[in-house]
Write an enzyme that holds these catalytic residues in place. Structure first.
Site, PDB file in Angstrom:
ATOM      1  N   HIS A  23       0.844  -1.200   0.000  1.00  0.00           N
ATOM      2  CA  HIS A  23       0.000   0.000   0.000  1.00  0.00           C
ATOM      3  C   HIS A  23       0.881   1.254   0.000  1.00  0.00           C
ATOM      4  O   HIS A  23       0.653   2.191  -0.781  1.00  0.00           O
ATOM      5  CB  HIS A  23      -0.898  -0.039   1.245  1.00  0.00           C
ATOM      6  N   GLU A  24       1.900   1.264   0.866  1.00  0.00           N
ATOM      7  CA  GLU A  24       2.792   2.422   0.942  1.00  0.00           C
ATOM      8  C   GLU A  24       3.647   2.554  -0.311  1.00  0.00           C
ATOM      9  O   GLU A  24       3.987   3.661  -0.719  1.00  0.00           O
ATOM     10  CB  GLU A  24       3.674   2.323   2.189  1.00  0.00           C
TER      11      GLU A  24
ATOM     12  N   HIS B 241       1.847   4.644  -2.847  1.00  0.00           N
ATOM     13  CA  HIS B 241       2.083   6.084  -2.679  1.00  0.00           C
ATOM     14  C   HIS B 241       3.494   6.463  -3.159  1.00  0.00           C
ATOM     15  O   HIS B 241       3.670   7.429  -3.913  1.00  0.00           O
ATOM     16  CB  HIS B 241       1.968   6.470  -1.198  1.00  0.00           C
TER      17      HIS B 241
ATOM     18  N   ASP C  80      -5.096   8.875   3.968  1.00  0.00           N
ATOM     19  CA  ASP C  80      -5.240   9.040   2.520  1.00  0.00           C
ATOM     20  C   ASP C  80      -6.495   9.829   2.154  1.00  0.00           C
ATOM     21  O   ASP C  80      -6.458  10.710   1.291  1.00  0.00           O
ATOM     22  CB  ASP C  80      -5.283   7.671   1.840  1.00  0.00           C
TER      23      ASP C  80
END
Length: 395
Positions: free
Chosen positions: A79-80, A83, A175
């Site tokens: 997930h990170e 980004h 987010d």
């Protein structure tokens, strides 16, 4: 956010904060102790049959709990990366990705202020989580998996979708809060959009804290507290960044000719008396007009009172001098102070000559003046007129 570096992927350092080493076994225990309940939830959610009796024999629940917990944090890491890799595409540098108590955080060297870039960067983490969830769901319903594997895959399918949905809630700086700020910044100054998003985030954190408090979930209460503090901190930093835009160190520093200085041979007793009389807690130390150190009240207090006549400034001063150039922006000076843990910086030119001093008090006073009266209140942008005194050597 510090941690133990465990590797580097795509040029991004991966770190494990010490709190991660506590939460991972806790998650493994909680999942393992409720394998039967979780298998029922997965089965009901996705319409698949996962026989609970095949998951609870011997030490198997703890193995499954560990596998699911590790898989969950790998999902958070990906997930990170969603980004981070998007940010790198736009040219932003990533300090590290750190796994910790509340999941993961990607640390940027600089946050984007372009609303389109921030929107895209913010949305890509949840997008990755949704893709992972859908991929796990497809494997769960499309492949004949053993019950143990089906449990872990089904758990990760569910939790990735939950992770995406939760992160899209407007809890700035989560987010969803950053997406909100990006949308607000389409027709507002970035600092004002940040303030609005932060206020929404604080309300969200308060409500989340109430849910955790009445539900007896202290991890949720801790998360709510973190969101509240982080929202306040980022709003303050963004406001300061906007206020100090175009403000250089030499706009607000105390110039050399106005500085109070001491010599290395000055006794600590005399230094303490000067500090009391002049109400300064730090001085540049000059020897033959050259900067050789900085001495503070804390340095002087390290000497017992009965020995202060025998010790000199040279004995207690700091020779590793934190400094900044006159042309550096004011926010850089503040960040340097925070990184070095000092309250003032020597201002030196390209030749290493002392040209002034800037303190935390100078910066805070200048910030308050700008907030109330604009940059013109400091004389910035004017062709003539002296700058007002914004605090001298400060505290």
């Amino acid at each position: 956010m510090r941690g133990i570096r465990v590797g580097r992927v795509a040029g991004i350092p991966i770190q494990l904060n010490w709190t991660f080493l506590l939460i991972l076994p806790l998650f493994a225990y909680l999942i393992g102790s409720q394998v039967g309940e979780f298998s029922g939830i997965v089965a009901d959610t996705f319409g698949v049959a996962i026989p609970a009796e095949a998951l609870t024999a011997g030490a198997l629940p703890w193995v499954l709990g560990t596998a699911a917990a590790v898989g969950l944090f790998v999902s958070v890491l990906l997930h990170e990366f969603g980004h981070s890799l998007t940010a790198m595409h736009y040219g932003y540098e990533i300090k590290a990705i750190t796994l910790w108590l509340f999941g993961g955080v990607a640390q940027f060297e600089e946050m984007p202020e372009d609303w389109k870039q921030e929107f895209t960067i913010s949305i890509m983490g949840p997008v990755v989580s949704v893709v992972l969830g859908l991929a796990a769901y497809a494997a769960l319903v499309g492949v004949a998996l053993p019950p143990t594997v089906a449990f872990v895959v089904g758990y990760l399918a569910l939790m990735n979708l939950v992770l995406a949905a939760f992160n899209m809630l407007p809890g700035f700086p989560m987010d969803g809060g950053r997406v909100l700020r990006a949308l607000l910044a389409r027709n507002r100054p970035h600092a004002r959009a940040t303030q609005i998003a932060a206020e929404v985030g604080k309300v969200f954190a308060f409500l989340l804290g109430l849910v955790g408090l009445f539900g007896g979930n202290w991890l949720t209460v801790g998360l709510a507290f973190f969101i509240y503090i982080a929202a306040s901190s980022e709003a303050q930093q963004t406001t300061m960044r906007a206020a100090f835009e175009g403000v250089a160190v030499d706009d607000i520093m105390t110039p050399r000719e106005e500085l109070h200085t001491v010599e290395p041979r000055t006794s600590v007793a005399e230094l303490m008396e000067r500090m009391f009389r002049e109400r300064h807690t730090g001085y540049p130390v000059l020897k033959d007009a050259n900067l050789v150190g900085m001495v503070t009240l804390e340095d002087a207090q390290g000497v017992r009172e009965v020995e202060r006549d025998a010790y000199t400034v040279e004995d207690v001063m700091e020779t590793d001098i934190a400094s900044v150039t006159p042309g550096a922006d004011a926010l850089t000076a503040l960040e340097t102070m925070q990184q070095r843990g000092v309250g003032r910086l020597a201002v030196v030119d390209a030749d290493g000559e002392l040209v002034g001093l800037i303190s935390r008090t100078d910066l805070m006073t200048a910030f308050n003046i700008i907030q109330r009266g604009g940059r013109e209140s400091l004389g910035i942008g004017r062709e003539t007129g002296p700058l007002p005194d914004v605090g001298g050597q400060g505290l």
